[in-house]
Scaffold this motif. Structure first.
Motif, PDB file in Angstrom:
ATOM      1  N   UNK A   9       0.834  -1.196   0.000  1.00 43.27           N
ATOM      2  CA  UNK A   9       0.000   0.000   0.000  1.00 43.27           C
ATOM      3  C   UNK A   9       0.873   1.251   0.000  1.00 43.27           C
ATOM      4  N   UNK A  10       0.364   2.293  -0.632  1.00 40.08           N
ATOM      5  CA  UNK A  10       1.074   3.562  -0.658  1.00 40.08           C
ATOM      6  C   UNK A  10       1.150   4.111   0.757  1.00 40.08           C
ATOM      7  N   UNK A  11       2.351   4.510   1.216  1.00 42.91           N
ATOM      8  CA  UNK A  11       2.437   5.042   2.577  1.00 42.91           C
ATOM      9  C   UNK A  11       1.647   6.343   2.687  1.00 42.91           C
ATOM     10  N   UNK A  12       1.046   6.585   3.843  1.00 42.73           N
ATOM     11  CA  UNK A  12       0.285   7.811   4.004  1.00 42.73           C
ATOM     12  C   UNK A  12       1.189   9.032   3.878  1.00 42.73           C
ATOM     13  N   UNK A  13       0.636  10.087   3.303  1.00 43.16           N
ATOM     14  CA  UNK A  13       1.383  11.337   3.184  1.00 43.16           C
ATOM     15  C   UNK A  13       0.691  12.412   4.008  1.00 43.16           C
ATOM     16  N   UNK A  14       1.476  13.367   4.523  1.00 41.03           N
ATOM     17  CA  UNK A  14       0.848  14.424   5.317  1.00 41.03           C
ATOM     18  C   UNK A  14      -0.153  15.223   4.489  1.00 41.03           C
ATOM     19  N   UNK A  15      -1.247  15.559   5.092  1.00 36.81           N
ATOM     20  CA  UNK A  15      -2.256  16.383   4.437  1.00 36.81           C
ATOM     21  C   UNK A  15      -1.842  17.840   4.541  1.00 36.81           C
ATOM     22  N   UNK A  16      -1.847  18.580   3.429  1.00 34.99           N
ATOM     23  CA  UNK A  16      -1.487  19.996   3.508  1.00 34.99           C
ATOM     24  C   UNK A  16      -2.519  20.815   4.284  1.00 34.99           C
ATOM     25  N   UNK A  17      -3.727  20.282   4.406  1.00 37.20           N
ATOM     26  CA  UNK A  17      -4.795  21.025   5.083  1.00 37.20           C
ATOM     27  C   UNK A  17      -4.732  20.835   6.594  1.00 37.20           C
ATOM     28  N   UNK A  18      -4.634  19.595   7.034  1.00 37.00           N
ATOM     29  CA  UNK A  18      -4.681  19.345   8.477  1.00 37.00           C
ATOM     30  C   UNK A  18      -3.370  18.833   9.045  1.00 37.00           C
ATOM     31  N   UNK A  19      -2.397  18.545   8.184  1.00 38.54           N
ATOM     32  CA  UNK A  19      -1.102  18.121   8.660  1.00 38.54           C
ATOM     33  C   UNK A  19      -1.032  16.685   9.146  1.00 38.54           C
ATOM     34  N   UNK A  20      -2.110  15.981   9.103  1.00 37.04           N
ATOM     35  CA  UNK A  20      -2.132  14.592   9.565  1.00 37.04           C
ATOM     36  C   UNK A  20      -1.919  13.654   8.381  1.00 37.04           C
ATOM     37  N   UNK A  21      -1.502  12.446   8.688  1.00 40.38           N
ATOM     38  CA  UNK A  21      -1.352  11.453   7.633  1.00 40.38           C
ATOM     39  C   UNK A  21      -2.731  10.883   7.287  1.00 40.38           C
ATOM     40  N   UNK A  22      -2.970  10.696   6.016  1.00 40.29           N
ATOM     41  CA  UNK A  22      -4.248  10.179   5.538  1.00 40.29           C
ATOM     42  C   UNK A  22      -4.139   8.681   5.305  1.00 40.29           C
ATOM     43  N   UNK A  23      -5.245   7.966   5.525  1.00 37.42           N
ATOM     44  CA  UNK A  23      -5.260   6.542   5.229  1.00 37.42           C
ATOM     45  C   UNK A  23      -6.682   6.150   4.852  1.00 37.42           C
ATOM     46  N   UNK A  24      -6.788   5.014   4.201  1.00 38.85           N
ATOM     47  CA  UNK A  24      -8.094   4.514   3.777  1.00 38.85           C
ATOM     48  C   UNK A  24      -8.636   3.565   4.828  1.00 38.85           C
ATOM     49  N   UNK A  25      -9.943   3.627   5.031  1.00 42.32           N
ATOM     50  CA  UNK A  25     -10.594   2.710   5.964  1.00 42.32           C
ATOM     51  C   UNK A  25     -11.959   2.364   5.378  1.00 42.32           C
ATOM     52  N   UNK A  26     -12.386   1.137   5.565  1.00 41.01           N
ATOM     53  CA  UNK A  26     -13.685   0.709   5.055  1.00 41.01           C
ATOM     54  C   UNK A  26     -14.827   1.381   5.810  1.00 41.01           C
ATOM     55  N   UNK A  27     -15.931   1.622   5.106  1.00 40.64           N
ATOM     56  CA  UNK A  27     -17.098   2.278   5.698  1.00 40.64           C
ATOM     57  C   UNK A  27     -17.612   1.500   6.908  1.00 40.64           C
ATOM     58  N   UNK A  28     -17.687   0.175   6.784  1.00 39.92           N
ATOM     59  CA  UNK A  28     -18.192  -0.645   7.887  1.00 39.92           C
ATOM     60  C   UNK A  28     -17.313  -0.486   9.127  1.00 39.92           C
ATOM     61  N   UNK A  29     -15.998  -0.568   8.956  1.00 38.37           N
ATOM     62  CA  UNK A  29     -15.091  -0.431  10.088  1.00 38.37           C
ATOM     63  C   UNK A  29     -15.178   0.961  10.709  1.00 38.37           C
ATOM     64  N   UNK A  30     -15.283   1.973   9.867  1.00 42.18           N
ATOM     65  CA  UNK A  30     -15.368   3.345  10.365  1.00 42.18           C
ATOM     66  C   UNK A  30     -16.631   3.558  11.193  1.00 42.18           C
ATOM     67  N   UNK A  31     -17.782   3.165  10.662  1.00 44.52           N
ATOM     68  CA  UNK A  31     -19.029   3.377  11.406  1.00 44.52           C
ATOM     69  C   UNK A  31     -19.060   2.540  12.675  1.00 44.52           C
ATOM     70  N   UNK A  32     -18.543   1.321  12.610  1.00 45.28           N
ATOM     71  CA  UNK A  32     -18.503   0.466  13.799  1.00 45.28           C
ATOM     72  C   UNK A  32     -17.625   1.090  14.880  1.00 45.28           C
ATOM     73  N   UNK A  33     -16.454   1.582  14.487  1.00 42.92           N
ATOM     74  CA  UNK A  33     -15.536   2.196  15.449  1.00 42.92           C
ATOM     75  C   UNK A  33     -16.122   3.482  16.036  1.00 42.92           C
ATOM     76  N   UNK A  34     -16.671   4.345  15.199  1.00 43.72           N
ATOM     77  CA  UNK A  34     -17.265   5.590  15.690  1.00 43.72           C
ATOM     78  C   UNK A  34     -18.431   5.321  16.632  1.00 43.72           C
ATOM     79  N   UNK A  35     -19.307   4.406  16.259  1.00 40.06           N
ATOM     80  CA  UNK A  35     -20.459   4.083  17.094  1.00 40.06           C
ATOM     81  C   UNK A  35     -20.011   3.557  18.455  1.00 40.06           C
ATOM     82  N   UNK A  36     -19.044   2.643  18.465  1.00 42.23           N
ATOM     83  CA  UNK A  36     -18.557   2.085  19.720  1.00 42.23           C
ATOM     84  C   UNK A  36     -17.869   3.148  20.569  1.00 42.23           C
TER      85      UNK A  36
END
Length: 122
Positions: A9-36
């Motif tokens: 996978x392509x390593x995450x690169x810093x975001x020029x807007x927020x300065x954080x590294x970006x990464x991809x996550x599946x919708x199911x995993x994201x909603x499950x994690x946020x809800x919990x």
């Protein structure tokens, strides 16, 4: 040329807007994690409901929200925050912004989830 080897996978690169590294996550995993995570800190999450209406409280300190659950029962909420994660034809966005229907601009994005073995064979 496709060799069948899964590329790293392509390593995450810093975001020029927020300065954080970006990464991809599946919708199911994201909603499950946020809800919990939200539930763990006492935030009530209502998913699978139909958004009906909202209004600002008289003193401006919160919102009155009306939802309809899976059994068509009306749910009334008092809250400080309404997150409208209700999709492309967002009823929340329409009521809050009134910006009309989404307009097709010629860009199509398809996403899918497949088993790793299948992805490696492509």
């Amino acid at each position: 040329q496709r060799s069948g080897t899964l590329a790293a996978p392509t390593p995450p690169t810093p975001s020029p807007v927020i300065g954080a590294r970006l990464f991809r996550v599946g919708w199911h995993e994201l909603t499950q994690h946020l809800t919990q995570t939200l539930s763990d800190v006492g935030v009530e999450v209502h998913s699978g409901c139909k958004f009906v209406d909202y209004s600002v409280s008289e003193d401006g300190s919160g919102l009155h929200v009306t939802l309809e659950d899976n059994e068509a029962q009306v749910v009334q909420l008092e809250t400080e925050l309404l997150v409208g994660a209700d999709g492309y034809h967002s009823a929340v966005r329409q009521l809050c912004l009134g910006d009309g229907s989404p307009q097709f601009v010629g860009i199509v994005f398809w996403r899918a989830r497949v088993r790793g073995e299948l992805a490696r064979s492509l």
